[in-house]
Design a protein around this motif. Structure first.
Motif, PDB file in Angstrom:
ATOM      1  N   ARG A 129       0.810  -1.241  -0.061  1.00 45.81           N
ATOM      2  CA  ARG A 129      -0.152  -0.021   0.083  1.00 45.81           C
ATOM      3  C   ARG A 129       0.756   1.322  -0.110  1.00 45.81           C
ATOM      4  N   PRO A 130       0.901   1.930  -1.098  1.00 46.77           N
ATOM      5  CA  PRO A 130       1.772   3.184  -1.205  1.00 46.77           C
ATOM      6  C   PRO A 130       1.146   4.167   0.043  1.00 46.77           C
ATOM      7  N   GLY A 131       2.018   4.869   0.700  1.00 45.44           N
ATOM      8  CA  GLY A 131       1.738   5.832   1.469  1.00 45.44           C
ATOM      9  C   GLY A 131       1.804   5.394   2.739  1.00 45.44           C
ATOM     10  N   LYS A 132       1.973   4.016   2.983  1.00 41.25           N
ATOM     11  CA  LYS A 132       1.661   3.430   4.387  1.00 41.25           C
ATOM     12  C   LYS A 132       2.910   4.164   5.376  1.00 41.25           C
ATOM     13  N   THR A 133       4.120   4.513   4.978  1.00 41.00           N
ATOM     14  CA  THR A 133       5.005   4.654   5.980  1.00 41.00           C
ATOM     15  C   THR A 133       4.579   6.142   6.490  1.00 41.00           C
ATOM     16  N   GLN A 134       4.556   6.343   7.733  1.00 35.54           N
ATOM     17  CA  GLN A 134       4.163   7.761   8.222  1.00 35.54           C
ATOM     18  C   GLN A 134       5.322   8.447   8.974  1.00 35.54           C
ATOM     19  N   GLY A 135       6.168   7.634   9.583  1.00 36.73           N
ATOM     20  CA  GLY A 135       7.291   8.303  10.377  1.00 36.73           C
ATOM     21  C   GLY A 135       8.607   8.125   9.403  1.00 36.73           C
ATOM     22  N   ILE A 136       9.675   8.749   9.944  1.00 40.24           N
ATOM     23  CA  ILE A 136      10.944   8.651   9.340  1.00 40.24           C
ATOM     24  C   ILE A 136      11.942   7.584   9.669  1.00 40.24           C
ATOM     25  N   ASN A 137      12.270   6.685   8.877  1.00 37.71           N
ATOM     26  CA  ASN A 137      13.110   5.664   9.357  1.00 37.71           C
ATOM     27  C   ASN A 137      14.325   5.937   9.064  1.00 37.71           C
ATOM     28  N   PHE A 138      14.971   6.036  10.205  1.00 37.47           N
ATOM     29  CA  PHE A 138      16.664   6.304  10.296  1.00 37.47           C
ATOM     30  C   PHE A 138      17.484   4.862  10.171  1.00 37.47           C
ATOM     31  N   TYR A 139      18.058   4.819   9.225  1.00 41.91           N
ATOM     32  CA  TYR A 139      18.886   3.662   8.957  1.00 41.91           C
ATOM     33  C   TYR A 139      20.358   3.982   9.176  1.00 41.91           C
ATOM     34  N   LEU A 140      20.923   3.221  10.337  1.00 40.18           N
ATOM     35  CA  LEU A 140      22.347   3.441  10.482  1.00 40.18           C
ATOM     36  C   LEU A 140      23.117   2.720   9.730  1.00 40.18           C
ATOM     37  N   ILE A 141      24.042   3.411   8.763  1.00 42.09           N
ATOM     38  CA  ILE A 141      24.831   2.690   7.952  1.00 42.09           C
ATOM     39  C   ILE A 141      26.229   2.479   8.511  1.00 42.09           C
ATOM     40  N   ASN A 142      26.894   1.296   8.554  1.00 36.96           N
ATOM     41  CA  ASN A 142      28.155   1.199   8.824  1.00 36.96           C
ATOM     42  C   ASN A 142      28.636   2.015  10.270  1.00 36.96           C
ATOM     43  N   LYS A 143      27.635   2.161  11.112  1.00 40.69           N
ATOM     44  CA  LYS A 143      27.761   3.026  12.221  1.00 40.69           C
ATOM     45  C   LYS A 143      28.511   4.378  11.936  1.00 40.69           C
ATOM     46  N   SER A 144      28.000   4.775  10.849  1.00 43.63           N
ATOM     47  CA  SER A 144      28.914   6.206  10.576  1.00 43.63           C
ATOM     48  C   SER A 144      27.993   7.164   9.990  1.00 43.63           C
ATOM     49  N   PHE A 145      26.741   6.701   9.470  1.00 40.44           N
ATOM     50  CA  PHE A 145      25.979   7.838   9.060  1.00 40.44           C
ATOM     51  C   PHE A 145      24.590   7.171   8.789  1.00 40.44           C
ATOM     52  N   TYR A 146      23.523   8.138   8.688  1.00 39.85           N
ATOM     53  CA  TYR A 146      22.024   7.602   8.662  1.00 39.85           C
ATOM     54  C   TYR A 146      21.751   7.797   7.214  1.00 39.85           C
ATOM     55  N   LEU A 147      20.803   6.864   6.916  1.00 40.12           N
ATOM     56  CA  LEU A 147      19.772   7.351   5.637  1.00 40.12           C
ATOM     57  C   LEU A 147      18.503   7.372   6.405  1.00 40.12           C
ATOM     58  N   ALA A 148      17.896   8.646   6.167  1.00 37.30           N
ATOM     59  CA  ALA A 148      16.528   9.100   6.840  1.00 37.30           C
ATOM     60  C   ALA A 148      15.654   8.822   5.567  1.00 37.30           C
ATOM     61  N   ASP A 149      14.782   7.852   5.854  1.00 40.34           N
ATOM     62  CA  ASP A 149      13.836   7.472   4.823  1.00 40.34           C
ATOM     63  C   ASP A 149      12.566   8.278   5.193  1.00 40.34           C
ATOM     64  N   LEU A 150      12.310   9.309   4.320  1.00 40.39           N
ATOM     65  CA  LEU A 150      11.390  10.311   4.696  1.00 40.39           C
ATOM     66  C   LEU A 150       9.841   9.702   3.998  1.00 40.39           C
ATOM     67  N   PRO A 151       8.823   9.804   4.775  1.00 43.11           N
ATOM     68  CA  PRO A 151       7.487   9.374   4.115  1.00 43.11           C
ATOM     69  C   PRO A 151       7.386   9.846   2.707  1.00 43.11           C
ATOM     70  N   GLY A 152       6.524   9.067   1.898  1.00 46.81           N
ATOM     71  CA  GLY A 152       6.311   9.388   0.624  1.00 46.81           C
ATOM     72  C   GLY A 152       5.191  10.297   0.434  1.00 46.81           C
ATOM     73  N   TYR A 153       5.468  11.218  -0.419  1.00 50.33           N
ATOM     74  CA  TYR A 153       4.357  12.352  -0.815  1.00 50.33           C
ATOM     75  C   TYR A 153       3.506  12.053  -1.809  1.00 50.33           C
ATOM     76  N   GLY A 154       2.198  12.806  -1.945  1.00 52.27           N
ATOM     77  CA  GLY A 154       1.634  12.685  -3.257  1.00 52.27           C
ATOM     78  C   GLY A 154       0.959  11.770  -3.431  1.00 52.27           C
TER      79      GLY A 154
END
Length: 200
Positions: free
Chosen positions: A55-80
């Motif tokens: 279901r597109p649009g299901k993700t509501q929060g921001i998922n912070f994925y910690l990569i190599n314990k050195s930086f984050y990918l911040a997966d923002l909610p989809g829009y539109g």
């Protein structure tokens, strides 16, 4: 970029929940059905780590994925996504705007668009916002396996013209055929290097 470790640090629904460990963050932005989860799974080389929703649009929060314990990918909610209430759209928009406006450790953004379609008004507004805020960004043209070479070149020109960006800012990408991965990794590396140079 060699991916050694990945973990979901937190799903944040407000600013107080953002990671505060001072590690750099790179936002992943795009429409609800553009393939953000597939993109993340592909570049981190993990299957179904970022959940691909039916279901597109299901993700509501921001998922912070910690990569190599050195930086984050911040997966923002989809829009539109059209099939949700106005209140839900408003909340998603608030979550996105709050993060982009207030994150102290945001060093760049990965903006995803579907190569098969001309960017929408929402996409244009997002890119204009990134430019205005002087947030470094790249464009990932997803689902490139759906087009032939001639169609890809035509679509890339339409994307560049519509979003008023240079061609070198656009990376053709396919999670299915697994191309564009090295280029995406290089872009993430560049964000991190440039951020480190600024801090130094």
């Amino acid at each position: 970029m060699l991916i050694k470790s990945v973990e979901l640090n937190i799903t944040a629904f407000n600013k107080s929940q953002y990671p505060n460990d001072k590690l750099p963050q790179i936002a992943v932005i795009g429409r609800s059905n553009v393939g953000k989860s597939s993109f993340i799974n592909t570049i981190i080389n993990r299957r179904n780590f970022a959940r691909v929703s039916a279901r597109p649009g299901k993700t509501q929060g921001i998922n912070f994925y910690l990569i190599n314990k050195s930086f984050y990918l911040a997966d923002l909610p989809g829009y539109g996504y059209a099939k949700v209430s106005k209140e839900m759209k408003k909340q998603w928009s608030l979550n996105i705007e709050t993060y982009l406006n207030t994150s102290e450790y945001l060093i760049g953004a990965v903006m995803l668009v579907d190569i098969r379609h001309v960017p929408t008004e929402d996409d244009i507004l997002m890119v204009d916002y990134l430019k205005k805020r002087e947030i470094p960004f790249i464009i990932i043209a997803t689902k490139s396996d759906k087009l032939n070479k001639q169609e890809i070149q035509k679509s890339l020109k339409a994307i560049a013209d519509t979003l008023s960006v240079d061609n070198e800012k656009i990376i053709t990408f396919s999670s299915l055929k697994r191309f564009g991965i090295d280029e995406a990794h290089s872009a993430l590396d560049m964000f991190l290097v440039n951020s480190s140079n600024i801090e130094d």
